[in-house]
Design a protein around this motif. Structure first.
Motif, PDB file in Angstrom:
ATOM      1  N   HIS A 129       0.576  -1.503   0.414  1.00 12.46           N
ATOM      2  CA  HIS A 129       0.257  -0.818   0.170  1.00 12.46           C
ATOM      3  C   HIS A 129       0.661   1.210   0.328  1.00 12.46           C
ATOM      4  N   SER A 130       1.782   0.885   0.447  1.00 13.45           N
ATOM      5  CA  SER A 130       2.868   2.115   0.629  1.00 13.45           C
ATOM      6  C   SER A 130       3.597   2.595  -0.178  1.00 13.45           C
ATOM      7  N   MET A 131       4.069   1.011  -1.454  1.00 13.18           N
ATOM      8  CA  MET A 131       4.363   1.648  -2.454  1.00 13.18           C
ATOM      9  C   MET A 131       3.490   2.155  -3.097  1.00 13.18           C
TER      10      MET A 131
ATOM     11  N   ASN B 287       1.052   4.182  -2.690  1.00 18.39           N
ATOM     12  CA  ASN B 287       0.521   5.448  -2.557  1.00 18.39           C
ATOM     13  C   ASN B 287       2.412   6.267  -3.185  1.00 18.39           C
ATOM     14  N   THR B 288       3.009   5.542  -2.780  1.00 22.71           N
ATOM     15  CA  THR B 288       4.300   6.726  -2.859  1.00 22.71           C
ATOM     16  C   THR B 288       3.974   6.619  -4.913  1.00 22.71           C
ATOM     17  N   SER B 289       4.015   5.657  -5.883  1.00 22.11           N
ATOM     18  CA  SER B 289       4.259   6.085  -6.834  1.00 22.11           C
ATOM     19  C   SER B 289       2.812   7.205  -7.633  1.00 22.11           C
TER      20      SER B 289
ATOM     21  N   PHE C 220       1.692   9.779  -5.675  1.00 20.83           N
ATOM     22  CA  PHE C 220       2.603  10.841  -5.199  1.00 20.83           C
ATOM     23  C   PHE C 220       3.770  11.319  -6.029  1.00 20.83           C
ATOM     24  N   LEU C 221       4.928  10.505  -6.518  1.00 24.47           N
ATOM     25  CA  LEU C 221       5.709  10.928  -7.075  1.00 24.47           C
ATOM     26  C   LEU C 221       5.321  10.796  -8.832  1.00 24.47           C
TER      27      LEU C 221
END
Length: 78
Positions: free
Chosen positions: A69-71, A73-75, A77-78
């Motif tokens: 889930h963090s990965m 969301n990070t993708s 966001f970037l």
């Protein structure tokens, strides 16, 4: 209650995955009654992600679900 949930686990799993996706309708602005009927299509990616993350969590554990889930969301966001 625990026995009931265990017996009907698949039903609860799919219900909460769809609910997870539907709650993300709040990410959109300008939702009116006329386009409210298309809400499931708007949040279809979140519903599918809820199913995938739920499967990862059940199969591999909470840590892997959180990491994935963090990965995601990070993708985004970037």
């Amino acid at each position: 209650l625990n026995g009931y949930v265990s017996k009907h686990y698949k039903l609860f799993f799919f219900f909460f995955a769809v609910l997870f996706g539907l709650l993300h309708i709040m990410n959109f602005t300008g939702i009116t009654f006329h386009n409210f009927i298309f809400m499931p299509l708007l949040v279809l990616p979140q519903i599918l992600l809820g199913l995938i993350l739920g499967y990862i969590r059940v199969t591999y554990g909470f840590g892997y679900g959180l990491l994935f889930h963090s990965m995601v969301n990070t993708s985004i966001f970037l």
